[in-house]
Write a protein that holds these residues in place. Sequence first.
Motif, PDB file in Angstrom:
ATOM      1  N   GLY A   1      29.851  31.937 -18.768  1.00  0.00           N
ATOM      2  CA  GLY A   1      30.037  32.436 -17.564  1.00  0.00           C
ATOM      3  C   GLY A   1      30.356  33.971 -17.647  1.00  0.00           C
ATOM      4  N   TRP A   2      31.491  34.162 -18.502  1.00  0.00           N
ATOM      5  CA  TRP A   2      32.092  35.349 -18.523  1.00  0.00           C
ATOM      6  C   TRP A   2      31.181  36.587 -19.012  1.00  0.00           C
TER       7      TRP A   2
ATOM      8  N   GLY B   1      48.072  28.160 -19.144  1.00  0.00           N
ATOM      9  CA  GLY B   1      46.792  28.591 -19.489  1.00  0.00           C
ATOM     10  C   GLY B   1      45.765  27.711 -18.549  1.00  0.00           C
ATOM     11  N   VAL B   2      45.809  26.513 -18.486  1.00  0.00           N
ATOM     12  CA  VAL B   2      44.692  25.795 -17.626  1.00  0.00           C
ATOM     13  C   VAL B   2      44.875  25.761 -16.196  1.00  0.00           C
ATOM     14  N   TYR B   3      46.341  25.992 -15.908  1.00  0.00           N
ATOM     15  CA  TYR B   3      46.708  26.352 -14.388  1.00  0.00           C
ATOM     16  C   TYR B   3      45.989  27.630 -13.982  1.00  0.00           C
ATOM     17  N   TRP B   4      46.205  28.715 -14.554  1.00  0.00           N
ATOM     18  CA  TRP B   4      45.772  29.951 -14.227  1.00  0.00           C
ATOM     19  C   TRP B   4      44.407  30.133 -14.555  1.00  0.00           C
ATOM     20  N   MET B   5      43.676  29.394 -15.679  1.00  0.00           N
ATOM     21  CA  MET B   5      42.074  29.437 -15.776  1.00  0.00           C
ATOM     22  C   MET B   5      41.658  29.006 -14.489  1.00  0.00           C
ATOM     23  N   SER B   6      42.026  28.035 -13.776  1.00  0.00           N
ATOM     24  CA  SER B   6      41.362  27.328 -12.550  1.00  0.00           C
ATOM     25  C   SER B   6      41.681  28.267 -11.472  1.00  0.00           C
ATOM     26  N   ARG B   7      42.794  28.804 -11.300  1.00  0.00           N
ATOM     27  CA  ARG B   7      43.238  29.935 -10.083  1.00  0.00           C
ATOM     28  C   ARG B   7      42.268  30.940 -10.044  1.00  0.00           C
ATOM     29  N   TYR B   8      42.111  31.540 -11.402  1.00  0.00           N
ATOM     30  CA  TYR B   8      41.284  32.782 -11.425  1.00  0.00           C
ATOM     31  C   TYR B   8      39.672  32.540 -11.317  1.00  0.00           C
ATOM     32  N   LEU B   9      39.238  31.436 -11.748  1.00  0.00           N
ATOM     33  CA  LEU B   9      38.002  31.135 -11.182  1.00  0.00           C
ATOM     34  C   LEU B   9      37.561  30.690  -9.716  1.00  0.00           C
TER      35      LEU B   9
ATOM     36  N   MET C   1      39.061  38.876 -13.142  1.00  0.00           N
ATOM     37  CA  MET C   1      39.515  37.424 -12.837  1.00  0.00           C
ATOM     38  C   MET C   1      38.770  36.680 -13.727  1.00  0.00           C
ATOM     39  N   VAL C   2      37.666  36.888 -13.839  1.00  0.00           N
ATOM     40  CA  VAL C   2      36.744  35.856 -14.622  1.00  0.00           C
ATOM     41  C   VAL C   2      37.171  35.960 -16.225  1.00  0.00           C
ATOM     42  N   GLU C   3      37.511  37.427 -16.677  1.00  0.00           N
ATOM     43  CA  GLU C   3      37.928  37.543 -18.024  1.00  0.00           C
ATOM     44  C   GLU C   3      39.252  36.951 -18.197  1.00  0.00           C
ATOM     45  N   ASN C   4      40.356  37.121 -17.125  1.00  0.00           N
ATOM     46  CA  ASN C   4      41.619  36.301 -17.365  1.00  0.00           C
ATOM     47  C   ASN C   4      41.421  34.666 -17.340  1.00  0.00           C
ATOM     48  N   ALA C   5      40.393  34.333 -16.873  1.00  0.00           N
ATOM     49  CA  ALA C   5      40.248  33.005 -16.841  1.00  0.00           C
ATOM     50  C   ALA C   5      39.789  32.654 -18.152  1.00  0.00           C
TER      51      ALA C   5
END
Length: 315
Positions: free
Chosen positions: A114-115, A8-16, A88-92
């Motif tokens: 932000g979303w 979760g935290v890994y992909w949150m940052s990648r998507y942003l 991407m922001v929604e995924n984050a």
Amino acid sequence: MLGRAANGVYWMSRYLERAENTARLIDVGFHLALTRGSRQSQDEEWKSVLITTGQLESYCALHNTFTGPQVFNFLLREKSNPASVLSMVENARTNARLVRTSLTNAVWETTNEGWMCLRDLLSRPVRETSLGEVLMQIRRTGTLVRGALEGTMLRNEVFNFSRIGTFIERADSTARILDVKYYVLLPSAAWVGSSLDNVQWDTLLRSVAGNRAYSWLNAGAMDPRGIARFLILDEQFPRSLVFCYEKIGSNMAGLAKEYGREGPAHALLRDLRAKLHQTTIDTIFDAGLHEFLQEFIGKTVELSSAIAADYRFIE
């Protein structure tokens, strides 16, 4: 913290990070298109943005022209485009919500707000007159979330996985943009060193927010080798390949200390960092810039997979 939470935290940052990179490319494409005299030249600029983001094929499945509003709306808000900024922001935000108890209120609130703001701004087609506001909000969201992470999070595994995600995405993006510059954006090798080539190099620097920093170090001279060295090997520039891998290394070291062990990903990372530090821009150009970047991109993907395997989460 392993598994689902790490993912979760890994992909949150990648998507942003990916959303912000896309916004920068759109901004550069928009300003360059304004300077082009003919409609064909403007369309070519927008086509180059699609190529750089890797979305040309999916765009062409829906459209057969490359007008500005059509392209940037596809990249920003197209519902059928899973790589749109809104998606991407929604995924984050979705990933942040899954690990909300592992995040501070400041990190969750900036991500969520932000979303919501982008959702409202992108609820209808974006016009050229409002594009600047939308792009600014995308960059602001990324900046605020990173600031909240830096300012409020414990330096624990959550922080480390988040930073690793950011810098893997950033390194991958810089390498792909640099690779596309030489092998797609230029009409042919005959144009290298021409005024068109200089414009493309300046475009590249702007797309990674590096034009001002490069000018400070090089008095603004548009030298291809100098720019490539800056984006690959400069340890001061926060989007260079070396800088990104140094940050990944420090956060991987934090994970190793936290869990009391290292895995295959750590050994792979050491090899990649050593190769970057041992090379020079002359050896890169002698062997082929494209070949070097393709190998780097492949190794970055391999590193991402190795980290997922080491810490038991699936990409």
